[in-house]
Design a protein around this motif. Structure first.
Motif, short mmCIF file in Angstrom:
data_model
loop_
_atom_site.label_atom_id
_atom_site.label_comp_id
_atom_site.label_asym_id
_atom_site.label_seq_id
_atom_site.Cartn_x
_atom_site.Cartn_y
_atom_site.Cartn_z
N GLY A 402 72.32 90.85 70.52
CA GLY A 402 71.79 91.01 71.87
C GLY A 402 70.50 91.79 71.91
O GLY A 402 69.67 91.59 72.79
N CYS A 405 68.07 88.82 71.29
CA CYS A 405 67.98 87.94 72.47
C CYS A 405 69.36 87.86 73.11
O CYS A 405 70.34 87.50 72.45
N ASN A 406 69.45 88.19 74.39
CA ASN A 406 70.73 88.16 75.11
C ASN A 406 71.33 86.76 75.14
O ASN A 406 72.53 86.58 75.05
N THR A 407 70.46 85.77 75.27
CA THR A 407 70.95 84.40 75.38
C THR A 407 71.64 83.97 74.08
O THR A 407 72.74 83.41 74.10
N THR A 410 74.96 85.81 73.70
CA THR A 410 76.03 85.25 74.51
C THR A 410 76.58 83.99 73.86
O THR A 410 77.80 83.76 73.84
N SER A 426 80.32 89.25 76.65
CA SER A 426 79.23 88.64 77.41
C SER A 426 78.81 89.55 78.57
O SER A 426 77.61 89.67 78.87
N ALA A 430 75.06 91.32 78.85
CA ALA A 430 74.21 91.09 80.02
C ALA A 430 73.92 92.38 80.77
O ALA A 430 72.86 92.54 81.37
N CYS A 435 67.03 92.98 75.46
CA CYS A 435 66.56 92.11 74.37
C CYS A 435 65.41 92.81 73.64
O CYS A 435 64.90 93.83 74.09
N PRO A 599 71.04 89.56 84.36
CA PRO A 599 70.49 88.87 83.19
C PRO A 599 69.44 87.85 83.59
O PRO A 599 69.41 87.37 84.73
N SER A 602 67.81 82.24 81.64
CA SER A 602 68.35 81.49 80.50
C SER A 602 69.71 82.04 80.08
O SER A 602 70.61 81.27 79.72
N ASN A 603 69.87 83.35 80.13
CA ASN A 603 71.18 83.93 79.78
C ASN A 603 72.24 83.53 80.81
O ASN A 603 73.39 83.23 80.46
N THR A 604 71.84 83.50 82.08
CA THR A 604 72.78 83.09 83.11
C THR A 604 73.23 81.64 82.88
O THR A 604 74.43 81.32 83.01
#
Length: 641
Positions: A402, A405-407, A410, A426, A430, A435, A599, A602-604
């Motif tokens: 994370g 990158c958070n995405t 996840t 997750s 978030a 990130c 978030p 893209s993470n959402t």
């Protein structure tokens, strides 16, 4: 059995054995490699010229077992079961031959042509392990190559082995009861289209994917007959006895082969690398070392990247912006290009001139820590701390990812075996894991503030993360706790070329993905400003922004930008701090809120895909409420003094 796909070669094997390194070498491309498991969480494919033909080479996530239950293991298993590759390169670990052989036998039982690549021979040599390749090849029944893929050693031999691959090796025999059941199952299917022995074994061992695969290929009636054989076997002996019999046979086979083919020198004094690795995961010594690493990272990002960004600003970006402003024929176009939300200044120069210097230093440090093997040892250390939050140590890897990158983190949470763990991981990723880009910008802001600001921000975020984790562990019903299995890694001498290559690609990926988003965000903000909608949103958000948080009205722009990408909002916040719009308390409160805040888009989207719309929406709403509550409480406490 379905006709194999003539052009696919699947690279499979346990986690962290060098599969992606092989893929990169043979495809002349780059997917991230690192000294910790689950770096690859989905397949990577590329058409390549290899071993005298054209193939689609497939890099797969690591498998602890073909019967694993995590989603990344299911992705790798699906390649074998559903894509019918023409051949398999099984990549194993020369420092852990027993685990490798047990996993190899499961793969061979899929009855696909295979080559056994025993990788990490360089590391095995340092540990005093030697392999008799000929003896090993006789034991497994397929060509064996010994490689050190990271150095390119043995790769020509591996490619040559693929040219002379043998179709099907002799397979292990199990107890008479198991063999009888397998024979009876196989008898239901036509000889020309019989399922592989490995698939029937999976059905016998109650692996759910096997029944679905048999039904898809042969119809429900034949699959039901095969399942009836399993049920009859379990009526005469427990499922545990059957599973133990299969595992024991594989273990005894591996032990016998190791006794013939593997030699290990007597263990000498502990090396400096192994001792350093032990200390880094020690519950007492590991924490000061972690603080030291964080402090060095902070100083590196804060001092070096700030100086580099200032140098580039003075040399290139400020003169370029002034020149563009002079050339613009009217005020509207000047403002569009180099104004407050200018497409050139905010959309391009900010991304390149401010973010890239931060990323350059930050990724060099992080990639160095990955390369020497510190991160997997950190995972072992943090394993003890995650248990009260309902997470196993396996969750450490998504949490650490994370910070890149958070995405991606996840997505990586699919390696966790229970829905509860995936939800908690997750949520926490978030909520309070910035990130890489955002973290670098936050550190650059904190470098200009008193040291107490750093302490307050870290304390607020850590306490929030721990409190929310404990609460989620109590609220979400308890499920089966997953085991945490990870090789205890030693430290490695860093490969500086790999560090430089990885840093280059990570910055390139950032620019490819984020630069258009920076430009789109600046254009969106420009439109909001010109249509008056920005002022309307600021009025609507005023009770929270200027009331509860006592931040300037302009901070609303930061929160809007965070919705697109967190680092864009963080960068706009940095500009506000640099231009003197924030006092000390506002800077601290603002940093805490934008770190915890919602978030990015893209993470959402990934949360919707991985957890479902209901959970993704609930997490986003909860995070907004938590960010405002923590920021408001912190603001109240700081202003009391």
């Amino acid at each position: 059995m379905p006709e194999p796909h003539k052009k696919k070669i699947a690279i499979i094997g346990p986690p962290n054995v060098g599969k992606s390194t092989l893929f990169n070498k043979f495809s002349r491309s780059y997917s991230v490699v690192a000294n910790y498991p689950q770096t690859t969480i989905e397949t990577f494919r590329k058409e390549v010229s290899f071993a005298g033909g054209r193939y689609e080479l497939i890099d797969t996530p690591g498998l602890f077992s073909l019967y694993g239950v995590s989603e990344d293991e299911a992705v790798a298993r699906a390649v074998l079961l559903n894509e019918h590759p023409a051949m398999v390169i099984f990549c194993g670990d020369a420092t852990n031959v027993k685990r490798t052989l047990i996993m190899l036998m499961q793969a061979l039982e899929m009855e696909l042509p295979a080559v056994f690549c025993l990788n990490k021979m360089d590391e095995a040599g340092r540990k005093g392990i030697s392999i008799d390749r000929e003896q090993l090849a006789r034991g497994v029944g397929v060509p064996v190559t010994l490689t050190a893929a990271v150095h390119g050693a043995g790769l020509q031999e591996l490619e040559e082995a693929v040219r002379h691959i043998s179709p099907r090796p002799p397979l292990l025999r199990y107890t008479p009861a198991v063999e009888k059941a397998l024979d009876e199952m196989k008898g239901f299917f036509p000889a020309s289209d019989a399922p592989p022995r490995g698939l029937l074994l999976m059905l016998l061992l109650e692996e759910g994917a096997a029944a679905a695969t048999l039904t898809d290929r042969h119809g429900g009636e034949l699959a039901a007959k095969a399942e009836a054989v399993r049920e009859r076997l379990y009526r005469t002996g427990s499922s545990l006895l059957v599973k133990n019999a299969v595992f024991k046979a594989r273990e005894e086979w591996a032990d016998a082969l190791i006794a013939k083919a593997v030699r290990r020198e007597a263990a000498g004094a502990k090396s400096f690398a192994s001792e350093a690795a032990r200390l880094s995961r020690h519950p007492f010594y590991g924490i000061p070392l972690l603080i030291g690493v964080l402090w060095a990272t902070f100083q590196g990002v804060a001092r070096i990247s700030t100086a580099l960004a200032a140098f580039l600003d003075a040399l290139i970006f400020v003169p370029a912006a002034e020149s563009i402003g002079r050339l613009a024929p009217n005020d509207f176009l000047r403002e569009f290009l180099v104004g407050n939300f200018g497409v050139v200044t905010m959309g391009v120069f900010n991304a390149i001139g401010t973010v890239v210097p931060i990323l350059l230093v930050f990724f060099l440090i992080i990639n160095f820590l990955e390369e020497v093997g510190y991160l997997p040892n950190l995972g072992v250390l943090l394993n003890r701390m995650l248990a009260p939050m309902g997470l196993s140590g396996k969750a450490v890897m998504p949490m650490v990812l994370g910070f890149g990158c958070n995405t991606i983190a996840t997505m990586a949470s699919r390696m966790l075996e229970t829905k509860k763990e995936r939800l908690i991981a997750s949520f926490l990723i978030a909520l309070g894991v910035p990130c890489a880009v955002q973290l670098g910008i936050l550190l650059a802001i904190l470098a200009t503030a008193p040291f107490s600001a750093l302490l307050i921000v870290i304390t607020a975020i850590v306490f929030t993360q721990v409190g929310v984790g404990l609460l989620l562990n109590r609220l979400i019903p308890t499920q089966r706790r997953a085991d945490f299995i990870m090789d205890l890694p030693t430290f490695y001498a860093p490969d500086w070329r790999n560090i430089a290559r990885k840093t280059y690609f990570r910055i390139k990926w950032f620019l490819d993905e984020a630069l258009p988003m920076f430009m789109a965000a600046s254009l969106f903000m420009f439109m909001l400003e010109k249509t008056g909608m920005l002022a309307a949103i600021e009025r609507w958000a005023k009770p929270v922004v200027t009331g509860i948080l006592t931040l300037p009205d302009k901070t609303t722009e930061v929160f809007i930008l965070v919705l697109a990408r967190r680092e864009i909002g963080a960068l706009h916040f940095k500009d506000m701090v640099d231009t003197g719009l924030m006092d000390y308390t506002q800077t601290v409160v603002g940093l805490v809120v934008i770190t915890l805040f919602i978030p990015c888009a893209s993470n959402t989207m990934v949360m919707v895909k991985e957890l479902g719309l209901r959970w993704a929406a609930a997490i986003n709403v909860a995070i907004i409420a938590i960010a405002v509550a923590v920021g408001g409480g912190l603001n109240f406490l700081m202003r009391l003094g």
